[in-house]
Design a protein around this motif. Structure first.
Motif, PDB file in Angstrom:
ATOM      1  N   THR A 127       0.832  -1.193   0.000  1.00 26.42           N
ATOM      2  CA  THR A 127       0.000   0.000   0.000  1.00 26.42           C
ATOM      3  C   THR A 127       0.874   1.254   0.000  1.00 26.42           C
ATOM      4  O   THR A 127       2.073   1.199   0.266  1.00 26.42           O
ATOM      5  N   GLN A 128       0.242   2.386  -0.265  1.00 26.54           N
ATOM      6  CA  GLN A 128       0.944   3.660  -0.253  1.00 26.54           C
ATOM      7  C   GLN A 128       1.435   3.987   1.159  1.00 26.54           C
ATOM      8  O   GLN A 128       2.511   4.559   1.330  1.00 26.54           O
ATOM      9  N   GLU A 129       0.673   3.599   2.166  1.00 26.68           N
ATOM     10  CA  GLU A 129       1.089   3.844   3.556  1.00 26.68           C
ATOM     11  C   GLU A 129       2.360   3.076   3.896  1.00 26.68           C
ATOM     12  O   GLU A 129       3.230   3.578   4.614  1.00 26.68           O
ATOM     13  N   MET A 130       2.471   1.850   3.381  1.00 30.05           N
ATOM     14  CA  MET A 130       3.667   1.053   3.628  1.00 30.05           C
ATOM     15  C   MET A 130       4.892   1.703   2.981  1.00 30.05           C
ATOM     16  O   MET A 130       5.960   1.780   3.585  1.00 30.05           O
ATOM     17  N   VAL A 131       4.724   2.182   1.764  1.00 28.13           N
ATOM     18  CA  VAL A 131       5.833   2.799   1.053  1.00 28.13           C
ATOM     19  C   VAL A 131       6.222   4.121   1.700  1.00 28.13           C
ATOM     20  O   VAL A 131       7.401   4.480   1.755  1.00 28.13           O
ATOM     21  N   SER A 132       5.254   4.843   2.245  1.00 28.20           N
ATOM     22  CA  SER A 132       5.563   6.124   2.871  1.00 28.20           C
ATOM     23  C   SER A 132       6.383   5.948   4.158  1.00 28.20           C
ATOM     24  O   SER A 132       7.001   6.897   4.628  1.00 28.20           O
ATOM     25  N   GLN A 133       6.411   4.754   4.725  1.00 29.61           N
ATOM     26  CA  GLN A 133       7.229   4.486   5.905  1.00 29.61           C
ATOM     27  C   GLN A 133       8.702   4.271   5.559  1.00 29.61           C
ATOM     28  O   GLN A 133       9.552   4.304   6.439  1.00 29.61           O
ATOM     29  N   LEU A 134       9.003   4.059   4.279  1.00 23.55           N
ATOM     30  CA  LEU A 134      10.390   3.822   3.870  1.00 23.55           C
ATOM     31  C   LEU A 134      11.170   5.128   3.832  1.00 23.55           C
ATOM     32  O   LEU A 134      10.653   6.154   3.386  1.00 23.55           O
ATOM     33  N   LYS A 135      12.410   5.062   4.282  1.00 21.12           N
ATOM     34  CA  LYS A 135      13.286   6.235   4.286  1.00 21.12           C
ATOM     35  C   LYS A 135      14.648   5.829   3.734  1.00 21.12           C
ATOM     36  O   LYS A 135      15.073   4.686   3.881  1.00 21.12           O
ATOM     37  N   SER A 136      15.318   6.752   3.097  1.00 21.59           N
ATOM     38  CA  SER A 136      16.655   6.485   2.572  1.00 21.59           C
ATOM     39  C   SER A 136      17.575   6.052   3.699  1.00 21.59           C
ATOM     40  O   SER A 136      17.521   6.597   4.806  1.00 21.59           O
ATOM     41  N   GLY A 137      18.409   5.048   3.426  1.00 24.54           N
ATOM     42  CA  GLY A 137      19.367   4.581   4.409  1.00 24.54           C
ATOM     43  C   GLY A 137      18.872   3.449   5.291  1.00 24.54           C
ATOM     44  O   GLY A 137      19.618   2.969   6.150  1.00 24.54           O
ATOM     45  N   MET A 138      17.619   2.999   5.113  1.00 24.78           N
ATOM     46  CA  MET A 138      17.119   1.880   5.906  1.00 24.78           C
ATOM     47  C   MET A 138      17.854   0.594   5.516  1.00 24.78           C
ATOM     48  O   MET A 138      18.253   0.418   4.368  1.00 24.78           O
ATOM     49  N   THR A 139      18.028  -0.304   6.471  1.00 21.06           N
ATOM     50  CA  THR A 139      18.690  -1.572   6.199  1.00 21.06           C
ATOM     51  C   THR A 139      17.706  -2.537   5.540  1.00 21.06           C
ATOM     52  O   THR A 139      16.498  -2.284   5.497  1.00 21.06           O
ATOM     53  N   ARG A 140      18.224  -3.653   5.061  1.00 22.91           N
ATOM     54  CA  ARG A 140      17.379  -4.670   4.428  1.00 22.91           C
ATOM     55  C   ARG A 140      16.350  -5.225   5.420  1.00 22.91           C
ATOM     56  O   ARG A 140      15.209  -5.473   5.052  1.00 22.91           O
ATOM     57  N   ASP A 141      16.774  -5.437   6.651  1.00 19.19           N
ATOM     58  CA  ASP A 141      15.847  -5.963   7.655  1.00 19.19           C
ATOM     59  C   ASP A 141      14.716  -4.985   7.950  1.00 19.19           C
ATOM     60  O   ASP A 141      13.566  -5.394   8.148  1.00 19.19           O
ATOM     61  N   GLN A 142      15.033  -3.702   7.979  1.00 21.04           N
ATOM     62  CA  GLN A 142      13.997  -2.699   8.219  1.00 21.04           C
ATOM     63  C   GLN A 142      13.003  -2.649   7.055  1.00 21.04           C
ATOM     64  O   GLN A 142      11.795  -2.529   7.262  1.00 21.04           O
ATOM     65  N   SER A 153       7.077   6.961  -2.950  1.00 18.95           N
ATOM     66  CA  SER A 153       7.103   7.644  -1.670  1.00 18.95           C
ATOM     67  C   SER A 153       7.788   8.982  -1.852  1.00 18.95           C
ATOM     68  O   SER A 153       8.662   9.130  -2.693  1.00 18.95           O
ATOM     69  N   GLY A 154       7.444   9.955  -1.028  1.00 18.71           N
ATOM     70  CA  GLY A 154       8.088  11.254  -1.115  1.00 18.71           C
ATOM     71  C   GLY A 154       9.464  11.284  -0.460  1.00 18.71           C
ATOM     72  O   GLY A 154      10.255  12.178  -0.726  1.00 18.71           O
ATOM     73  N   GLU A 155       9.775  10.312   0.381  1.00 26.34           N
ATOM     74  CA  GLU A 155      11.037  10.291   1.113  1.00 26.34           C
ATOM     75  C   GLU A 155      12.211   9.840   0.260  1.00 26.34           C
ATOM     76  O   GLU A 155      13.278  10.381   0.318  1.00 26.34           O
ATOM     77  N   VAL A 156      12.017   8.776  -0.504  1.00 27.99           N
ATOM     78  CA  VAL A 156      13.106   8.199  -1.294  1.00 27.99           C
ATOM     79  C   VAL A 156      13.064   8.811  -2.680  1.00 27.99           C
ATOM     80  O   VAL A 156      12.053   8.725  -3.368  1.00 27.99           O
ATOM     81  N   PRO A 157      14.130   9.466  -3.144  1.00 23.64           N
ATOM     82  CA  PRO A 157      14.099  10.106  -4.461  1.00 23.64           C
ATOM     83  C   PRO A 157      14.002   9.060  -5.577  1.00 23.64           C
ATOM     84  O   PRO A 157      14.744   8.085  -5.562  1.00 23.64           O
ATOM     85  N   PRO A 158      13.093   9.255  -6.534  1.00 21.20           N
ATOM     86  CA  PRO A 158      12.959   8.299  -7.640  1.00 21.20           C
ATOM     87  C   PRO A 158      14.130   8.418  -8.598  1.00 21.20           C
ATOM     88  O   PRO A 158      14.740   9.470  -8.735  1.00 21.20           O
ATOM     89  N   GLN A 159      14.399   7.317  -9.269  1.00 17.06           N
ATOM     90  CA  GLN A 159      15.471   7.295 -10.276  1.00 17.06           C
ATOM     91  C   GLN A 159      14.947   7.904 -11.568  1.00 17.06           C
ATOM     92  O   GLN A 159      13.904   7.512 -12.050  1.00 17.06           O
TER      93      GLN A 159
END
Length: 115
Positions: free
Chosen positions: A38-53, A108-114
């Protein structure tokens, strides 16, 4: 006269088979396959998160490539019994073991798209 009536009835019945055939179609189930993201799940992602996160937020990826260990693909397909096919794709790219960017349908707005 009776034969004429029966033949007219038979012709009328055969001409209406398409309408009857549409009414008596078999039931088709809704088929859901893959990872529902979902969009909510993706919005929780932030640059620099580890694979486990990332795995904690999105779940285990549907596709992991042996040749591209820094890429996870989340694919979701929904085929309703009546209606058109819906597909969603999300690709997570890691650099140095940390989340670098996202590609696909869900952004997501946090992680810049390629570009």
């Amino acid at each position: 006269m009776r034969k004429l009536f029966l033949s007219a009835l038979l012709v009328a019945g055969l001409s209406g088979c398409t309408a009857v055939g549409d009414f008596f179609k078999p039931y088709r189930i809704d088929v859901r396959q893959g990872n529902f993201v979902t969009q909510e799940m993706v919005s929780q992602l932030k640059s620099g998160m580890t694979r486990d996160q990332v795995r904690f937020v999105l779940g285990t990826p549907l596709v992991t490539d042996v040749f591209h260990a820094d890429r996870w693909d989340y694919v979701y397909r929904y085929q309703p019994g009546k209606g058109s096919l819906q597909e969603r794709r999300l690709t997570v790219i890691f650099e140095g073991g940390q989340l670098a960017r996202l590609e696909g349908d869900v952004r997501s707005g946090e992680v810049p798209p390629q570009p």
